[in-house]
Write a protein that holds these residues in place. Structure first.
Motif, PDB file in Angstrom:
ATOM      1  N   UNK A  97       8.189  43.162 -28.306  1.00  0.00           N
ATOM      2  CA  UNK A  97       8.207  41.651 -27.717  1.00  0.00           C
ATOM      3  C   UNK A  97       9.154  42.042 -26.431  1.00  0.00           C
ATOM      4  N   UNK A  98      10.448  42.545 -26.671  1.00  0.00           N
ATOM      5  CA  UNK A  98      11.320  42.624 -25.500  1.00  0.00           C
ATOM      6  C   UNK A  98      10.655  43.441 -24.462  1.00  0.00           C
ATOM      7  N   UNK A  99       9.852  44.528 -24.892  1.00  0.00           N
ATOM      8  CA  UNK A  99       9.115  45.554 -23.859  1.00  0.00           C
ATOM      9  C   UNK A  99       8.056  45.000 -23.135  1.00  0.00           C
ATOM     10  N   UNK A 100       7.379  43.863 -23.826  1.00  0.00           N
ATOM     11  CA  UNK A 100       6.362  43.213 -23.087  1.00  0.00           C
ATOM     12  C   UNK A 100       7.089  42.306 -22.156  1.00  0.00           C
ATOM     13  N   UNK A 101       8.005  41.733 -22.419  1.00  0.00           N
ATOM     14  CA  UNK A 101       8.689  40.814 -21.355  1.00  0.00           C
ATOM     15  C   UNK A 101       9.086  41.644 -20.105  1.00  0.00           C
ATOM     16  N   UNK A 102       9.511  42.783 -20.214  1.00  0.00           N
ATOM     17  CA  UNK A 102       9.957  43.537 -19.018  1.00  0.00           C
ATOM     18  C   UNK A 102       8.628  43.984 -18.382  1.00  0.00           C
ATOM     19  N   UNK A 103       7.578  44.471 -19.102  1.00  0.00           N
ATOM     20  CA  UNK A 103       6.483  44.917 -18.688  1.00  0.00           C
ATOM     21  C   UNK A 103       5.909  43.622 -17.738  1.00  0.00           C
ATOM     22  N   UNK A 104       5.731  42.497 -18.378  1.00  0.00           N
ATOM     23  CA  UNK A 104       5.302  41.229 -17.683  1.00  0.00           C
ATOM     24  C   UNK A 104       5.982  41.059 -16.169  1.00  0.00           C
ATOM     25  N   UNK A 105       7.313  41.302 -16.422  1.00  0.00           N
ATOM     26  CA  UNK A 105       8.226  41.188 -15.192  1.00  0.00           C
ATOM     27  C   UNK A 105       7.803  42.138 -14.185  1.00  0.00           C
ATOM     28  N   UNK A 106       7.277  43.320 -14.524  1.00  0.00           N
ATOM     29  CA  UNK A 106       7.076  44.304 -13.687  1.00  0.00           C
ATOM     30  C   UNK A 106       5.549  44.499 -13.339  1.00  0.00           C
ATOM     31  N   UNK A 107       4.647  43.928 -13.836  1.00  0.00           N
ATOM     32  CA  UNK A 107       3.327  43.632 -13.447  1.00  0.00           C
ATOM     33  C   UNK A 107       3.291  42.609 -12.506  1.00  0.00           C
ATOM     34  N   UNK A 108       4.481  41.618 -12.632  1.00  0.00           N
ATOM     35  CA  UNK A 108       4.504  40.636 -11.414  1.00  0.00           C
ATOM     36  C   UNK A 108       5.092  41.172 -10.270  1.00  0.00           C
ATOM     37  N   UNK A 109       6.104  41.994 -10.057  1.00  0.00           N
ATOM     38  CA  UNK A 109       6.550  42.511  -9.167  1.00  0.00           C
ATOM     39  C   UNK A 109       7.167  44.038  -9.614  1.00  0.00           C
ATOM     40  N   UNK A 110       6.404  45.070  -8.933  1.00  0.00           N
ATOM     41  CA  UNK A 110       6.711  46.346  -9.342  1.00  0.00           C
ATOM     42  C   UNK A 110       7.992  46.925  -8.276  1.00  0.00           C
ATOM     43  N   UNK A 111       8.730  48.053  -8.525  1.00  0.00           N
ATOM     44  CA  UNK A 111       9.665  48.584  -7.534  1.00  0.00           C
ATOM     45  C   UNK A 111      10.657  47.680  -7.320  1.00  0.00           C
ATOM     46  N   UNK A 112      11.536  47.425  -8.444  1.00  0.00           N
ATOM     47  CA  UNK A 112      12.561  46.571  -8.407  1.00  0.00           C
ATOM     48  C   UNK A 112      13.600  47.253  -8.814  1.00  0.00           C
ATOM     49  N   UNK A 113      14.645  46.919  -8.285  1.00  0.00           N
ATOM     50  CA  UNK A 113      16.286  47.402  -8.981  1.00  0.00           C
ATOM     51  C   UNK A 113      16.391  46.612 -10.068  1.00  0.00           C
ATOM     52  N   UNK A 114      17.325  47.423 -10.851  1.00  0.00           N
ATOM     53  CA  UNK A 114      17.721  46.806 -12.200  1.00  0.00           C
ATOM     54  C   UNK A 114      18.333  45.424 -12.199  1.00  0.00           C
ATOM     55  N   UNK A 115      19.051  45.162 -11.200  1.00  0.00           N
ATOM     56  CA  UNK A 115      19.760  43.746 -11.116  1.00  0.00           C
ATOM     57  C   UNK A 115      18.607  42.671 -11.120  1.00  0.00           C
ATOM     58  N   UNK A 116      17.579  43.122 -10.195  1.00  0.00           N
ATOM     59  CA  UNK A 116      16.654  41.968 -10.061  1.00  0.00           C
ATOM     60  C   UNK A 116      16.052  41.870 -11.384  1.00  0.00           C
ATOM     61  N   UNK A 117      15.612  42.936 -12.048  1.00  0.00           N
ATOM     62  CA  UNK A 117      15.112  42.893 -13.628  1.00  0.00           C
ATOM     63  C   UNK A 117      16.118  42.021 -14.588  1.00  0.00           C
ATOM     64  N   UNK A 118      17.099  42.132 -14.443  1.00  0.00           N
ATOM     65  CA  UNK A 118      18.149  41.588 -15.422  1.00  0.00           C
ATOM     66  C   UNK A 118      17.922  39.976 -14.839  1.00  0.00           C
ATOM     67  N   UNK A 119      17.982  39.608 -13.692  1.00  0.00           N
ATOM     68  CA  UNK A 119      17.575  38.200 -13.129  1.00  0.00           C
ATOM     69  C   UNK A 119      16.254  37.668 -13.574  1.00  0.00           C
ATOM     70  N   UNK A 120      15.420  38.299 -13.735  1.00  0.00           N
ATOM     71  CA  UNK A 120      14.060  37.986 -14.026  1.00  0.00           C
ATOM     72  C   UNK A 120      13.748  37.916 -15.489  1.00  0.00           C
ATOM     73  N   UNK A 121      14.271  38.765 -16.325  1.00  0.00           N
ATOM     74  CA  UNK A 121      13.957  38.934 -17.650  1.00  0.00           C
ATOM     75  C   UNK A 121      15.039  38.160 -18.374  1.00  0.00           C
ATOM     76  N   UNK A 122      15.983  37.933 -17.699  1.00  0.00           N
ATOM     77  CA  UNK A 122      17.341  37.262 -18.532  1.00  0.00           C
ATOM     78  C   UNK A 122      18.171  38.119 -19.564  1.00  0.00           C
TER      79      UNK A 122
END
Length: 152
Positions: free
Chosen positions: A39-64
Motif C-alpha cells: 500500500x505504501x509503495x502504491x501511494x508513492x507510485x500514485x504520486x509519481x504517476x501524477x508528477x514524474x521527475x521530482x526531488x525527494x523533498x517534493x515526494x515527502x510533501x506529496x505522500x506525507x
C-alpha cells in the motif's frame, strides 16, 4: 473500570479512523498484490504517476511520508525497476526520482484499482467526498496545532 466517557473506546475518533484505515488497506491488498506493490509503495507510485521527475523533498510533501520512511520505499521500488534515483543537475546533494518505462507501464495495470475499491465499499460518492474532505481538514488542523506547539 471507568465511568469517564472520554476514556471509553467506543467514543474515540482515533479508533474509528484507525479501524477504517486498516479495513481499507486490507481491501486494497489483493489488488495491489497483483501489481507486486504494498500500500505504501502504491501511494508513492500514485504520486509519481501524477508528477514524474521530482526531488525527494517534493515526494515527502506529496505522500506525507517522512524522509526516513520514504527512502526505504523508494529503494524497494528501485530494486523492482519501477524508478531510478539520480542526482539533480542543479544540486548534486538532491536526488530526483524518475519513473522507468516499467514504472510508467504499471499505471495501466493499476487503472482499475480505484473503481474496484469503490465497488467494494458501496458508499455514495457524495459521502466518500465528504469523508475525504473531513479527513483532510482533520489532518490540516492536527498539523497546524502540532507546528504551533513545537514553536512554543
Amino acid at each position: 473500570m471507568t465511568d469517564i466517557p472520554a476514556l471509553k473506546l467506543k467514543n474515540q475518533i482515533c479508533h474509528s479512523l484507525y479501524s477504517a484505515t486498516n479495513a481499507l488497506i486490507r481491501a486494497y491488498r489483493p489488488l495491489l498484490d497483483q501489481l507486486g506493490l504494498t500500500y505504501a509503495q502504491y501511494l508513492v507510485m500514485l504520486a509519481l504517476w501524477d508528477e514524474d521527475k521530482v526531488i525527494i523533498k517534493s515526494l515527502v510533501q506529496r505522500t506525507r511520508f517522512d524522509a526516513g520512511t520514504l527512502t526505504p520505499i523508494l529503494k524497494r521500488l528501485e530494486s523492482k525497476q519501477l524508478l531510478t534515483m539520480v542526482k539533480a543537475s542543479s544540486d548534486s546533494r538532491q536526488k530526483v526520482i524518475v519513473l522507468t518505462e516499467q514504472g510508467k507501464d504499471l499505471a495501466d495495470r493499476a487503472r482499475r484499482i480505484p473503481d474496484n475499491i469503490s465497488g467494494k465499499i458501496d458508499m455514495p460518492v457524495e459521502d466518500a467526498q465528504q469523508l475525504k474532505a473531513l479527513a483532510e481538514q482533520l489532518y490540516a488542523l492536527i498539523n497546524t496545532n502540532l507546528a504551533e506547539s513545537e514553536t512554543e
